[in-house]
Each structure stands twice: as C-alpha cells, then as structure tokens.
Design a protein around this motif. Structure first.
Motif, PDB file in Angstrom:
ATOM      1  N   LYS B  44       0.957  -1.025  -0.052  1.00 17.01           N
ATOM      2  CA  LYS B  44      -0.262   0.151  -0.156  1.00 17.01           C
ATOM      3  C   LYS B  44       0.860   1.150  -0.324  1.00 17.01           C
ATOM      4  O   LYS B  44       0.809   2.397  -0.695  1.00 17.01           O
ATOM      5  CB  LYS B  44      -0.884  -0.592   1.175  1.00 17.01           C
ATOM      6  CG  LYS B  44      -1.737  -1.196   1.354  1.00 17.01           C
ATOM      7  CD  LYS B  44      -2.928  -1.295   2.365  1.00 17.01           C
ATOM      8  CE  LYS B  44      -1.907  -1.234   3.769  1.00 17.01           C
ATOM      9  NZ  LYS B  44      -1.043  -2.622   4.101  1.00 17.01           N
ATOM     10  N   SER B  45       1.800   1.141   0.591  1.00 17.16           N
ATOM     11  CA  SER B  45       2.501   2.305   0.881  1.00 17.16           C
ATOM     12  C   SER B  45       3.494   2.776  -0.665  1.00 17.16           C
ATOM     13  O   SER B  45       3.157   3.862  -0.378  1.00 17.16           O
ATOM     14  CB  SER B  45       3.713   2.324   2.581  1.00 17.16           C
ATOM     15  OG  SER B  45       2.827   2.494   3.275  1.00 17.16           O
ATOM     16  N   MET B  46       3.340   1.709  -0.788  1.00 14.98           N
ATOM     17  CA  MET B  46       4.700   1.631  -1.846  1.00 14.98           C
ATOM     18  C   MET B  46       4.131   2.144  -3.103  1.00 14.98           C
ATOM     19  O   MET B  46       4.698   2.955  -4.117  1.00 14.98           O
ATOM     20  CB  MET B  46       5.203   0.614  -3.002  1.00 14.98           C
ATOM     21  CG  MET B  46       6.604  -0.193  -1.543  1.00 14.98           C
ATOM     22  SD  MET B  46       7.661   0.587  -1.082  1.00 14.98           S
ATOM     23  CE  MET B  46       7.557   0.740   1.137  1.00 14.98           C
ATOM     24  N   PRO B  93       1.710  11.930   6.358  1.00 18.37           N
ATOM     25  CA  PRO B  93       2.244  10.726   6.653  1.00 18.37           C
ATOM     26  C   PRO B  93       1.795   9.915   7.721  1.00 18.37           C
ATOM     27  O   PRO B  93       1.093  10.327   8.095  1.00 18.37           O
ATOM     28  CB  PRO B  93       3.794  10.694   7.109  1.00 18.37           C
ATOM     29  CG  PRO B  93       3.478  12.655   7.369  1.00 18.37           C
ATOM     30  CD  PRO B  93       2.466  12.710   6.853  1.00 18.37           C
ATOM     31  N   GLN B  94       2.721   8.779   8.096  1.00 24.18           N
ATOM     32  CA  GLN B  94       1.131   7.938   8.689  1.00 24.18           C
ATOM     33  C   GLN B  94       1.969   8.212  10.018  1.00 24.18           C
ATOM     34  O   GLN B  94       1.889   8.376  11.528  1.00 24.18           O
ATOM     35  CB  GLN B  94       2.133   6.221   8.250  1.00 24.18           C
ATOM     36  CG  GLN B  94       1.730   4.945   9.841  1.00 24.18           C
ATOM     37  CD  GLN B  94       2.206   4.342   8.922  1.00 24.18           C
ATOM     38  OE1 GLN B  94       2.704   3.802   8.228  1.00 24.18           O
ATOM     39  NE2 GLN B  94       1.982   2.959   9.741  1.00 24.18           N
ATOM     40  N   ASP B  95       3.331   8.656  10.743  1.00 24.69           N
ATOM     41  CA  ASP B  95       3.709   8.703  11.521  1.00 24.69           C
ATOM     42  C   ASP B  95       3.899  10.130  12.528  1.00 24.69           C
ATOM     43  O   ASP B  95       5.552  11.146  11.461  1.00 24.69           O
ATOM     44  CB  ASP B  95       5.318   7.860  11.988  1.00 24.69           C
ATOM     45  CG  ASP B  95       5.644   7.781  13.421  1.00 24.69           C
ATOM     46  OD1 ASP B  95       5.488   9.181  14.182  1.00 24.69           O
ATOM     47  OD2 ASP B  95       6.740   6.934  13.535  1.00 24.69           O
ATOM     48  N   ALA B 175      -2.602  10.047   2.753  1.00 23.35           N
ATOM     49  CA  ALA B 175      -2.589   9.542   3.597  1.00 23.35           C
ATOM     50  C   ALA B 175      -2.706   8.216   3.973  1.00 23.35           C
ATOM     51  O   ALA B 175      -3.174   7.426   3.434  1.00 23.35           O
ATOM     52  CB  ALA B 175      -4.039   9.862   4.375  1.00 23.35           C
ATOM     53  N   ASP B 176      -1.428   7.770   3.844  1.00 18.18           N
ATOM     54  CA  ASP B 176      -0.484   7.021   4.290  1.00 18.18           C
ATOM     55  C   ASP B 176      -0.258   6.370   6.659  1.00 18.18           C
ATOM     56  O   ASP B 176      -0.729   6.559   6.314  1.00 18.18           O
ATOM     57  CB  ASP B 176       0.503   6.775   4.238  1.00 18.18           C
ATOM     58  CG  ASP B 176       1.074   5.553   3.818  1.00 18.18           C
ATOM     59  OD1 ASP B 176       0.416   4.428   4.247  1.00 18.18           O
ATOM     60  OD2 ASP B 176       2.137   5.626   3.962  1.00 18.18           O
ATOM     61  N   GLU B 177      -2.069   5.790   6.652  1.00 23.24           N
ATOM     62  CA  GLU B 177      -2.281   5.291   7.620  1.00 23.24           C
ATOM     63  C   GLU B 177      -2.138   6.321   8.232  1.00 23.24           C
ATOM     64  O   GLU B 177      -1.146   6.209   9.888  1.00 23.24           O
ATOM     65  CB  GLU B 177      -1.602   4.159   8.587  1.00 23.24           C
ATOM     66  CG  GLU B 177      -1.631   2.893   6.486  1.00 23.24           C
ATOM     67  CD  GLU B 177      -0.903   1.651   7.763  1.00 23.24           C
ATOM     68  OE1 GLU B 177      -1.428   1.556   8.823  1.00 23.24           O
ATOM     69  OE2 GLU B 177      -0.258   0.775   6.803  1.00 23.24           O
ATOM     70  N   PRO B 178      -2.952   7.731   8.355  1.00 21.18           N
ATOM     71  CA  PRO B 178      -2.386   8.703   9.290  1.00 21.18           C
ATOM     72  C   PRO B 178      -3.461   8.578  10.370  1.00 21.18           C
ATOM     73  O   PRO B 178      -2.472   9.252  11.094  1.00 21.18           O
ATOM     74  CB  PRO B 178      -3.689   9.903   8.150  1.00 21.18           C
ATOM     75  CG  PRO B 178      -4.670   8.318   7.444  1.00 21.18           C
ATOM     76  CD  PRO B 178      -4.131   7.931   7.731  1.00 21.18           C
TER      77      PRO B 178
HETATM   78 MG   LIG Z   1       2.753   1.293   5.145  1.00 23.82          MG
END
Ligand SMILES: [Mg+2]
Ligand SMILES: Nc1ncnc2c1ncn2[C@@H]1O[C@H](COP(=O)(O)OP(=O)(O)OP(=O)(O)O)[C@@H](O)[C@H]1O
Lengths: 283, 289
Positions: B44-46, B93-95, B175-178
C-alpha cells in the motif's frame, strides 16, 4: 494542548563552563603570547638551569613555573607551545571535519554509487595503522606545521565520514525528508536544509573531539621529534625533554603534561556539552 | 476512464529482482476518497510512494503509467516531475513523530511549500499558515508556529501535518495510515478532521489503511490489495453489500463493524489465502517473472 516539554531548560552544565573557560584562557594566552610571556622561550641561561617553580624553596623570582636544564622559562615555553597546539587543533580539526563530514553526508544521503565508492575508500583507508601512517607521511613530506596538519587530516577524515554517513542515513529515512521532496525540493537542497541541520550536533561534537585529537597527535609527533623544527617550543617536545630529567626537575615534565591533559579533556567535554545544547530535542 | 489520479499496470520491483507491485491499476476521481486496503506488507505504502516519487532507492518502477491531472508522471524528467507533484499533490504521513524536521520550527515547515512552489511572500504564507492551523483546530496557533516539533503531542503534530498537506490547495492528497500511530481517543478526531478538510477543499484523497471499518466511514471507492496485486476495485456500497473476491469477503468478516464491534469475527482462512496466492502465482507466470 501544548505540553510543558519545551519549557524545560537545562542549565548550561558545569563541564561546559569549565572546559570552555580553560580553552578561552588558552586562546587568550595564545593570542597574546608575545606580550604576556615573561621571558624569551629560547633564551638559555646555564646558571639558571633547573630552577623549581615559585612555591618551592630555592625558586628564582620571575620564573613562575621554573626552568629546564638549559635555563629556559617553562611558563613561556608552554605559552609559545599553546600557539602551535591551537593552530594545529583549529586548522587540522576544521579541515578534517569539512572533508570527512561532506563525504559522509553525501554517502549517507545519496546512497547508491557515491556511497559505494566513499565507503570502500574509507574501509581501505582504515586498514592502515594510523600512527605508522602518520610517521610515514611526515617522513615523506618532511617535518613542519603544514605536514602535521596534512597528516592529521589524511588520517582522521574517515572518523567523520563513517559517523556522519550513519547519521545521514538514519535522518534520510525519516518521513520529513520525503515530505520535503514531495514539496518540490531537489535532492541536494534537501540534503542541505533538512539533513545537515539534524546532523550538525554530531558534527560539532566530533569537531571538538577531533581538535583534542589533533593536539595529541601533534604532541606525539613532537615527542618523537617529527614535528616543527626543534627550536620552536611545543608541548610534546617539552614532555620529551622533561622526561629525561624527571628525577631532578619534575616540573619540566609535569606542567606541559597537565596543560596537554586539560586541553584534550576540555575539547572532548566541550563537544559533549555543545551537542546537548545544539540538539533541539534534548535542549 | 476518468480520474484525477490514474494508475495503469504499475509494476514495481526491488532492484535485486523480486516484484513488489504486480501490474496495479487504480483510479481516484477528482474530489473523491479512494480507500486502499490490504494487510501489512501488501504494498500500500509503495503505491503512494511511487506516485509521489519517494520510493526507497532499493525499489524501481519497471512498467506502467501514473497519470496525475492528465499528465503521465513517468514520461516527465525528474525535475519536471518533482515540480508537478509539488504543485498538485501532498502527503499526510503515517508517523507524525518522524514527519516533521526536529531541528526546525513549525511555522517554516508549513510555509515552505507556499513560498517554494507557489512563490508566495513570507507574510502571505504565514498568514495562510495561521488560518490553516485554526482550521485544523489548533489553539494558540501563533505560538505553535514558533514551537519545535518535540514540544507538541502526537495528535497536535498530525493536525499540523494535515494543515501543511492542505496548505497549497493540492488536488490530490495521499494519506498513508494517518491514524495508526496515534492513540485510539485521538484517532477518531483526526479521521473526522481529514474527512471534513477533504470535503471542504474538494480534494481527491487516496486513503491508505488496513482498517475496513475506517474505509466504510470515509471512502467513496476502494481497492483491495494482496501481495502487490489489486484483487478487487469497487464502489463502497457494492463492496460492503456484495464483495466479489473471496479474499475481500474474508477480509470483511475479519473486520469488526462499528454497529456490532463485539460481533463474531472470522480470521482469513487458509483456503482463501491459498486461493489468492495461486492467483498471484498465475499472474506472475503470465507476466513471465
Ligand atoms: Mg505502509
Ligand atoms: N526499502 C525496502 N527494501 C526492500 N523491500 C522493501 C523496502 N520497502 C518496502 N519493501 C517491501 O515492499 C513490500 C510492500 O511494503 P509496503 O510498505 O508498501 O507495505 P504496506 O502495505 O504499506 O504495509 P504496512 O501496512 O505495514 O504499512 C513489503 O513486502 C516490503 O518488504
């Protein structure tokens, strides 16, 4: 919602004061040597050989830290040696830092072939035993201030390159770097504005450490008579001379030794202290 | 085919050989929210990174097209691509802990893009940043602008990152796993905030998550990813009523629903995994890898 984390201000540590104080003192001493040195450091007076420091019975007035076997003033010689030590520390330290940190930054951030080339180079470089390497270099270049500085830079840039490469790699993997790139920054721009500020605390710590190391290397090379011409006083040279007469005149050995020790210690403590001050997360 | 972001047959590999994304196609329509679900490691992130041009160096796009705002990004030069992406897309981003530069104050990190890409003056950019911080409900915005990231909580930082993503009015946000890095109480607020901002600004949103529950709340369409392959693309309604792929069905029954969070859950069974694995192998064989 803002929590109190940012309000914690750590006091400037004692060690920062002490080490900074000592180095400032040295710097002033080096800057104003000709005016504050009580005697000519090269002036010999065989009738005044091995006079003890001022608080010992039999001291000669005007020679605060005593004289060596040729009757030269120890304090003046230390002061003139300080000049040399600090010049080597500043110039060699800075050059080493600039070269090593730049290569480390490029290798760690760009990765790929620049990294492969630089890392391979560092590995090969580090396979040489450093002291032997230094002596060999000086032997080829001939003794002198410039040779010493070159020798230190050539030997020690790898320390910066390795550490900064690792740091740049860690920072480069962070999301804020990706965000900067999504926002249109070039790779090179990102390296300068995003990565560099975050590895700066480490660079500063390494730089001061390197200055201390430069002082030691210079002393070692003088000790084995490979430094500047023998008539200009150096700490290492004084230690080498003092060693031969330590039973008759301990002060000739001890005072330069203490100066050297305090200076190297101060550089490393200053580095640690500054790193903490510079680091926004620890600050 | 219509869409603001159109990905066609995107293939991404490790430079050492293995395939990470298997001919992925998906479509995010202007102003719509597209969910991208799949288990951890599905890729997913890629997909997000391939679009934004931030793939890790070990990975490489080996085929396909990425159309953003009518332009195939992969046909552009690197500099031109960066400029286009910067002007049209942004990332949440996620983090939030690693997504802000620890050595810079918040203000410049938000205004950067406005000044760099849109050529705004510093004053105008700062005024806009204050406005945005208000919009994402950060109290004391002026003071926050002068703070360093470590002085703020995770929830605050994620709000700042949302504000920053919307700053230049991008047409697409990824939005990557926000919310995964936040604690549960903050998660819902942040989710609601993203949905509100998206609706207000009319931005297309590619919403990456592994939580079907979240998808059902915010998305219009979704893709299900397994081992770098899209196994189902659907409109929300249809997907939740009649999932076609058995892996989708299994995923659905493995997800607690908001209506009945304590209802019975079935883990994805081995037969389903075997089935979808076979499909992936078949795809690889056909693609000659
Ligand atoms: Mg990911
Ligand atoms: N730098 C890298 N080098 C090698 N392989 C990588 C790298 N980054 C990711 N991968 C591989 O790419 C695949 C997809 O990773 P990706 O991060 O897209 O998964 P994801 O679906 O986002 O999972 P998660 O839900 O955990 O975020 C994984 O199998 C991972 O092992």
């Amino acid at each position: 919602m803002r929590d109190a984390r940012g309000d914690i201000r750590r006091p400037i540590g004692l060690r920062l004061w002490l080490s900074g104080g000592w180095l400032t003192l040295l710097a002033l001493g080096a800057l104003f040597t000709p005016w504050i040195a009580p005697k000519d450091p090269l002036m010999q007076d065989l009738f005044l050989g091995r006079m003890p420091p001022f608080w010992v019975q039999g001291a000669e007035p005007g020679y605060l830290l005593g004289t060596d076997s040729l009757g030269r003033d120890v304090l003046s010689r230390i002061l003139y040696g300080t000049r040399l030590a600090l010049i080597v520390a500043l110039v060699a330290g800075t050059l080493t830092c600039v070269i090593g940190a730049t290569l480390g930054l490029i290798a760690g951030y760009y990765r790929g072939w620049p990294d492969r080339i630089i890392s391979r180079f560092v590995d090969i470089w580090m396979a040489f035993p450093p002291v032997l390497f230094a002596i060999l270099l000086i032997a080829v270049l001939g003794p002198g201030l410039i040779s010493i500085i070159i020798a230190i830079v050539v030997i020690d840039w790898t320390r910066f390159a390795r550490v900064i490469r690792a740091e740049a790699m860690t920072q480069g993997a962070m999301d804020y770097v990706a965000s900067a790139q999504v926002a249109g920054r070039t790779r090179f721009g990102t390296m300068l504005t995003e990565i560099l500020p975050n590895v700066l605390p480490t660079i500063v710590a390494l730089l001061t450490l390197e200055m201390g190391i430069a002082v030691i290397v210079e002393a070692i090379l003088s000790f084995v008579n490979l430094s500047i011409s023998t008539d200009s006083p150096t700490w290492g040279g004084m230690i080498a001379e003092g060693r031969t007469s330590v039973h008759q005149a301990w002060w000739v050995l001890v005072f330069p030794l203490i100066t050297l020790f305090l200076t190297v210690l101060s550089f490393s403590q200053l580095g640690e202290g500054l790193k903490d001050r510079f680091d926004p997360v620890l600050r | 085919m219509s869409g603001y972001l159109i990905i066609r047959n995107l293939t991404v590999r490790l430079r050492s050989g293995p395939v990470i994304l298997r001919s992925v196609s998906l479509n995010v329509a202007a102003g719509q929210v597209h969910g991208l679900v799949g288990e951890s490691g599905a890729g997913k992130s890629m997909i997000g990174k391939a679009v934004l041009g931030t793939l890790p160096r070990a990975l490489q796009i080996t085929g396909g097209e990425i159309w953003l705002d009518g332009v195939d990004l992969l046909s552009l030069s690197a500099a031109e691509r960066r400029r286009r992406i910067g002007a049209t897309a942004a990332l949440i981003p996620q983090d939030p802990l690693t997504a802000l530069n620890p050595s810079k104050r918040i203000g410049p990190q938000i205004t950067r893009r406005l000044i760099d890409i849109l050529g705004w003056t510093k004053q105008a950019a700062e005024a806009r940043a204050l406005e945005l911080l208000d919009e994402v409900q950060i109290p004391n915005a002026a003071r926050v602008m002068r703070s360093y990231p470590h002085e703020l909580s995770g929830g605050m930082r994620q709000r700042i990152l949302i504000a920053s993503a919307f700053a230049a009015e991008p047409k697409l946000i990824i939005a990557d796993e926000p919310t995964t890095a936040l604690d549960v109480t903050v998660q819902k607020q942040i989710l609601r905030l993203i949905a509100q901002m998206q609706a207000r600004h009319g931005t297309a949103l590619l919403f990456v998550t592994h939580d079907l529950g979240v998808v059902s709340k915010v998305c219009d369409t979704l893709s299900v990813l397994y081992a770098g392959k899209v196994v189902e693309e659907a409109r929300m309604q249809r997907f939740f009523m009649r999932p076609i792929h058995s892996y989708s069905r299994a995923l659905l029954s493995a997800t607690p629903s908001y209506e009945d969070p304590l209802g019975s859950l079935t883990p994805v069974s081995d037969t389903v995994i075997e089935e979808v694995e076979a499909e992936v192998r078949w795809h690889d064989a056909r693609a000659g890898t």
